[in-house]
Design a protein around this motif. Structure first.
Motif, PDB file in Angstrom:
ATOM      1  N   VAL A  47       0.846  -1.199   0.000  1.00 57.60           N
ATOM      2  CA  VAL A  47       0.000   0.000   0.000  1.00 57.60           C
ATOM      3  C   VAL A  47       0.879   1.246   0.000  1.00 57.60           C
ATOM      4  O   VAL A  47       2.051   1.194   0.399  1.00 57.60           O
ATOM      5  CB  VAL A  47      -0.940   0.017   1.231  1.00 57.60           C
ATOM      6  N   GLU A  63       5.275   3.049  -3.918  1.00 60.55           N
ATOM      7  CA  GLU A  63       3.854   2.977  -4.262  1.00 60.55           C
ATOM      8  C   GLU A  63       3.209   4.356  -4.115  1.00 60.55           C
ATOM      9  O   GLU A  63       2.385   4.757  -4.942  1.00 60.55           O
ATOM     10  CB  GLU A  63       3.148   1.967  -3.352  1.00 60.55           C
ATOM     11  N   VAL A  79      -2.502  13.835   1.145  1.00 59.38           N
ATOM     12  CA  VAL A  79      -3.762  13.087   1.228  1.00 59.38           C
ATOM     13  C   VAL A  79      -4.661  13.416   0.040  1.00 59.38           C
ATOM     14  O   VAL A  79      -5.376  12.546  -0.476  1.00 59.38           O
ATOM     15  CB  VAL A  79      -4.471  13.387   2.564  1.00 59.38           C
ATOM     16  N   CYS A  82      -3.189  11.468  -2.845  1.00 62.77           N
ATOM     17  CA  CYS A  82      -3.346  10.014  -2.697  1.00 62.77           C
ATOM     18  C   CYS A  82      -4.270   9.740  -1.514  1.00 62.77           C
ATOM     19  O   CYS A  82      -3.806   9.626  -0.365  1.00 62.77           O
ATOM     20  CB  CYS A  82      -1.978   9.358  -2.488  1.00 62.77           C
ATOM     21  N   PRO A  83      -5.578   9.653  -1.756  1.00 65.73           N
ATOM     22  CA  PRO A  83      -6.530   9.443  -0.648  1.00 65.73           C
ATOM     23  C   PRO A  83      -6.275   8.147   0.121  1.00 65.73           C
ATOM     24  O   PRO A  83      -6.627   8.049   1.302  1.00 65.73           O
ATOM     25  CB  PRO A  83      -7.891   9.406  -1.361  1.00 65.73           C
ATOM     26  N   ASN A  84      -5.691   7.147  -0.509  1.00 67.42           N
ATOM     27  CA  ASN A  84      -5.430   5.862   0.160  1.00 67.42           C
ATOM     28  C   ASN A  84      -4.081   5.840   0.878  1.00 67.42           C
ATOM     29  O   ASN A  84      -3.643   4.767   1.307  1.00 67.42           O
ATOM     30  CB  ASN A  84      -5.478   4.727  -0.861  1.00 67.42           C
ATOM     31  N   LEU A  85      -3.448   6.982   1.019  1.00 65.11           N
ATOM     32  CA  LEU A  85      -2.122   7.041   1.634  1.00 65.11           C
ATOM     33  C   LEU A  85      -2.195   6.614   3.097  1.00 65.11           C
ATOM     34  O   LEU A  85      -3.014   7.131   3.870  1.00 65.11           O
ATOM     35  CB  LEU A  85      -1.569   8.467   1.537  1.00 65.11           C
ATOM     36  N   LYS A  86      -1.358   5.667   3.468  1.00 66.00           N
ATOM     37  CA  LYS A  86      -1.281   5.201   4.844  1.00 66.00           C
ATOM     38  C   LYS A  86      -0.165   5.974   5.542  1.00 66.00           C
ATOM     39  O   LYS A  86       1.016   5.817   5.225  1.00 66.00           O
ATOM     40  CB  LYS A  86      -0.977   3.701   4.878  1.00 66.00           C
TER      41      LYS A  86
END
Length: 607
Positions: A47, A63, A79, A82-86
């Motif tokens: 991720v 990634e 964010v 990349c909204p899915n950024l962990k």
């Protein structure tokens, strides 16, 4: 034809720089912080991951970089991209330090000099190792591991091509071992100097390596878009170069040396010119233990003393953990502040430091610890330095606080070390602060004023010093009373140091002896040392008169005397019976023979 001209120009650029004897490897860990987090938590491997410090993404994995996440990007912007950024909190640097040290330790197994550059980069000088391998291989069969910037058309007469190819194979071995044992992917650069090795390293990043031959240095350097790409050139130097209309490295290569000498000194101008052609003779220095261990905490603004103290306390707790892992005992503490000044329209740093007592740190089960009393003393020292940096009568605004231990002393834990001696089960006390557990009389001497525990820190301007108390003049202690049980072995080494004291009557006797010896020393043709010894011997003889040889003079404790070895008892008895025999003959001025070491010198006061 054009490519051939480029080759010849590249070679001519480097004609003056024929030092190709070294083989240097530069290894860089791919997205280091992010990899540490992915190794700690394997679920993050697939991720997008960003390592967050405050409101900034300091680094991210590859990634996340596919979505345009860049280094030092604001969290809000990252964010959005990349909204899915962990996001992982990376403010605690301890896991990264541990991983960095593991990599450094692994690289040292090749028995080559290793120089750390930050946490994620290392230089390795494999020159000697390559020289050994050259003798065991056929130079024509050696191939490049990884990529080469350009294929070598003609073999260099010094043999550097073969050596660098072997160095590339070593780099591949190192990278494989780092991955297999620690799980980190890396990139590497191989060259004949540190500058080129570092610059060629990211050419095929990530998880790959590159090599550059000396004759291609000039053409490679000319491709760098900015002079800031050269590690030795900082912000001020680049500004000075831009003022001369020098922006790229190619511009720096073509500028006349006379023009560079206007803003720079002659030596600096020559160095900049050589760097632009890829020459760097900087030696690789083996990295040792750090000269300082420190931590910093930055924030928007803090204007209250209590909040500053809380932040210092949190830093101190983390700093003690680092010192425990290092193992050395700190002897100096530095406090750093960054103040926000409206008049200067910028922030600036100020620092103060002072020495600290090594006794703050204790050794328990082989590890360094700081008890609560020691932590309290460290915090009081920190706040005292803070009060010197900040005028609390006026408003203040801080954007950073930092703590660092800047000087260390190595722990000596061998059989003959002082630490080992003091850790034994022996009753040893400071000579400056003696306490008598067995003597309850009121005639004991009080040295509490000279106790180290009562010393205070003396403030100096920049480097403050916490002085040790002044040592009193040497006093020859008379054994007064034995504090061991009767079943203990009678040995002087087990006499408590606290019992080697003088009572008031004995002090009067010592003072009287000194006065008598001082008066007699005024007699012509009399040796002061001889007179003092003679007077003391006469006094001993007077005291011992009327007693037989088996008894002690009145000023000597019978119990202590019985604890002495037999030969010492016999010597003392003989001395008391015939004091004149203990006189020391006058030595010739031309000879420097050592005087006999008798028990008498320990029982007679110095003049």
């Amino acid at each position: 034809m054009e490519e051939q001209n480029m080759e010849s120009s590249s070679s001519s650029c480097f004609d003056g720089y024929s030092e190709h004897s070294r083989s240097i490897i530069h290894i860089d860990i791919d997205c280091f912080y992010a990899q540490v987090e992915m190794i700690r938590n394997p679920e993050l491997r697939s991720v997008p991951v960003g390592v967050q410090q405050k409101n900034i993404v300091v680094t991210s994995n590859y990634e996340a970089r596919k979505f345009g996440i860049q280094k030092c990007m604001l969290v809000t912007d990252a964010v959005k991209a990349c909204p899915n950024l962990k996001l992982v909190n990376g403010e605690d640097l301890q896991p990264y330090r541990i991983a960095s040290n593991k990599i450094f330790t692994l690289l040292q197994t090749w028995k080559c000099p290793v120089e750390k550059l930050g946490m994620d980069e290392n230089f390795i000088d494999v020159t000697n190792l390559v020289q050994e391998r050259v003798k065991m291989v056929d130079s024509k069969s050696v191939t490049v591991a990884g990529h080469a910037y350009k294929v070598a058309s003609v073999e260099c007469i010094c043999g550097c091509h073969t050596r660098l190819k072997l160095a590339s194979q070593l780099a591949s071995e190192m990278r494989s071992k780092i991955f297999n044992e620690l799980g980190f992917t890396t990139c590497a650069g191989v060259a004949h100097n540190k500058l080129l090795a570092k610059l060629i390293c990211p050419l095929h990043k990530p998880n790959d390596q590159s090599l550059i031959f000396p004759e291609h240095a000039c053409s490679f350097m000319s491709t760098l878009p900015s002079v800031r790409c050269i590690p030795s050139i900082g912000a001020k130097t680049s500004e000075a170069l831009m003022s001369l209309n020098i922006h790229s490295v190619s511009d720096l290569q073509q500028v006349a040396p006379e023009i560079l000498q206007k803003p720079f000194s002659g030596d600096m101008a020559v160095r900049l010119k050589k760097l632009s052609f890829g020459e760097d003779n900087t030696p690789l220095k083996q990295t040792g233990r750090p000269l300082s261990i420190g931590l910093e905490d930055s924030f928007k603004t803090v204007s209250v003393k209590s909040e500053v103290e809380e932040r210092f306390s949190a830093l101190l707790q983390r700093l003690i953990v680092l010192v425990r892992e290092d193992g050395r005992i700190p002897v100096s503490l530095r406090v750093t502040l960054r103040k926000k000044d409206a008049k200067r329209l910028s922030s600036h740093r100020e620092s103060r430091q002072c020495q600290i007592s090594p006794s703050i740190f204790t050794i328990s089960n082989g590890s360094l610890n700081v008890p609560e009393a020691g932590q309290s003393k460290l915090m009081s020292t920190v706040m005292r330095l803070f009060n010197k940096l900040v005028d609390l009568t006026k408003p203040f605004h801080l954007t950073l606080v930092g703590l660092a231990f800047t000087k260390f002393q190595d722990r000596m834990t061998g059989r003959g070390s002082m630490v080992n001696y003091l850790m034994n089960d022996i009753s040893v006390q400071s000579v400056l602060n003696l306490t008598n557990d067995c003597d309850t009389s009121g005639c004991s001497m009080d040295y509490s004023a000279a106790s180290p525990s009562s010393s205070t820190t003396t403030d100096l301007s920049d480097a403050e010093v916490e002085p040790s108390p002044k040592k009193p003049k040497k006093v020859n202690w008379i054994a007064k009373r034995r504090c061991l049980s009767k079943e203990d072995v009678a040995s002087p080494s087990k006499l408590r140091v606290g019992e080697l004291r003088l009572n008031s009557r004995e002090l009067e006797k010592v003072s009287e002896l000194r006065l008598n010896s001082r008066d007699r020393s005024l007699t012509p043709r009399a040796s002061p040392a001889r007179e003092c010894l003679s007077d003391a011997s006469d006094s001993m003889k007077d005291i011992a008169e009327g007693s037989n040889c088996d008894s002690c003079p009145g000023y000597v404790d019978q119990e202590v005397f019985s604890a002495l070895p037999g030969d010492m008892q016999q010597e003392l008895k003989a001395m008391w019976k015939n004091p004149s025999s203990s006189e020391v003959p006058r030595s010739s001025p031309r000879t420097n023979k050592a005087k006999s070491n008798t028990i008498l010198k320990y029982f007679l006061p110095n003049k």
